[in-house]
Design a protein around this motif. Structure first.
Motif, short mmCIF file in Angstrom:
data_model
loop_
_atom_site.label_atom_id
_atom_site.label_comp_id
_atom_site.label_asym_id
_atom_site.label_seq_id
_atom_site.Cartn_x
_atom_site.Cartn_y
_atom_site.Cartn_z
N LYS A 23 -6.13 -3.14 -8.96
CA LYS A 23 -5.79 -1.74 -9.21
C LYS A 23 -4.41 -1.37 -8.67
O LYS A 23 -3.98 -0.23 -8.80
CB LYS A 23 -6.85 -0.82 -8.62
N GLY A 24 -3.71 -2.34 -8.02
CA GLY A 24 -2.32 -2.13 -7.65
C GLY A 24 -1.97 -2.10 -6.18
O GLY A 24 -0.83 -2.37 -5.82
N ASN A 25 -2.90 -1.76 -5.29
CA ASN A 25 -2.57 -1.70 -3.86
C ASN A 25 -2.41 -3.10 -3.28
O ASN A 25 -2.96 -4.07 -3.80
CB ASN A 25 -3.65 -0.95 -3.09
N GLU A 26 -1.65 -3.19 -2.19
CA GLU A 26 -1.43 -4.47 -1.52
C GLU A 26 -2.23 -4.56 -0.23
O GLU A 26 -2.44 -3.56 0.45
CB GLU A 26 0.06 -4.67 -1.24
N CYS A 48 -2.18 -2.67 3.31
CA CYS A 48 -0.77 -2.53 3.74
C CYS A 48 -0.34 -1.07 3.64
O CYS A 48 0.83 -0.77 3.44
CB CYS A 48 0.12 -3.42 2.87
N TYR A 49 -1.28 -0.16 3.76
CA TYR A 49 -1.01 1.28 3.69
C TYR A 49 -2.05 1.98 4.58
O TYR A 49 -3.04 1.37 4.99
CB TYR A 49 -1.12 1.78 2.24
N GLY A 50 -1.82 3.22 4.86
CA GLY A 50 -2.79 4.00 5.64
C GLY A 50 -2.96 3.49 7.05
O GLY A 50 -2.02 3.01 7.67
N ASP A 51 -4.19 3.55 7.55
CA ASP A 51 -4.45 3.17 8.94
C ASP A 51 -4.58 1.67 9.15
O ASP A 51 -4.73 1.21 10.27
CB ASP A 51 -5.69 3.89 9.47
#
Length: 92
Positions: A23-26, A48-51
């Motif tokens: 879906k695109g997130n790493e 690799c994003y958020g917390d």
């Protein structure tokens, strides 16, 4: 849950590094581990994003192919393998 009675644990491995979800997130794969009750092989990873909380997913599910928007896609695809694995992917 039924405990794995196989005397040999599953020793498949997965390269540490960055993976792209279909879906695109790493995500960053830190390694593999075993479920304490079932001995199922799990993948330890974090977004690799958020917390950047730690997550585990069954090895087979992490590596499965699925149908998405009319095509077959890997759930996670390696986009950057960490060559020096002692420096990248630490839990610090």
């Amino acid at each position: 849950m039924k405990k794995n009675t196989n005397p040999h644990l599953d020793h498949r491995s997965l390269p540490k590094g960055k993976y792209r979800h279909y879906k695109g997130n790493e995500y960053e794969v830190l390694g593999t581990a075993y479920h304490s009750e079932t001995e199922e092989l799990m993948v330890l990873y974090r977004p690799c994003y958020g917390d950047a909380a730690l997550w585990v997913r069954p090895f087979d599910m992490f590596n499965e192919l699925l149908s998405f928007e009319g095509r077959v896609a890997a759930r996670f695809k390696l986009i950057e393998e960490y060559k020096n694995q002692s420096k990248k992917g630490s839990l610090k």
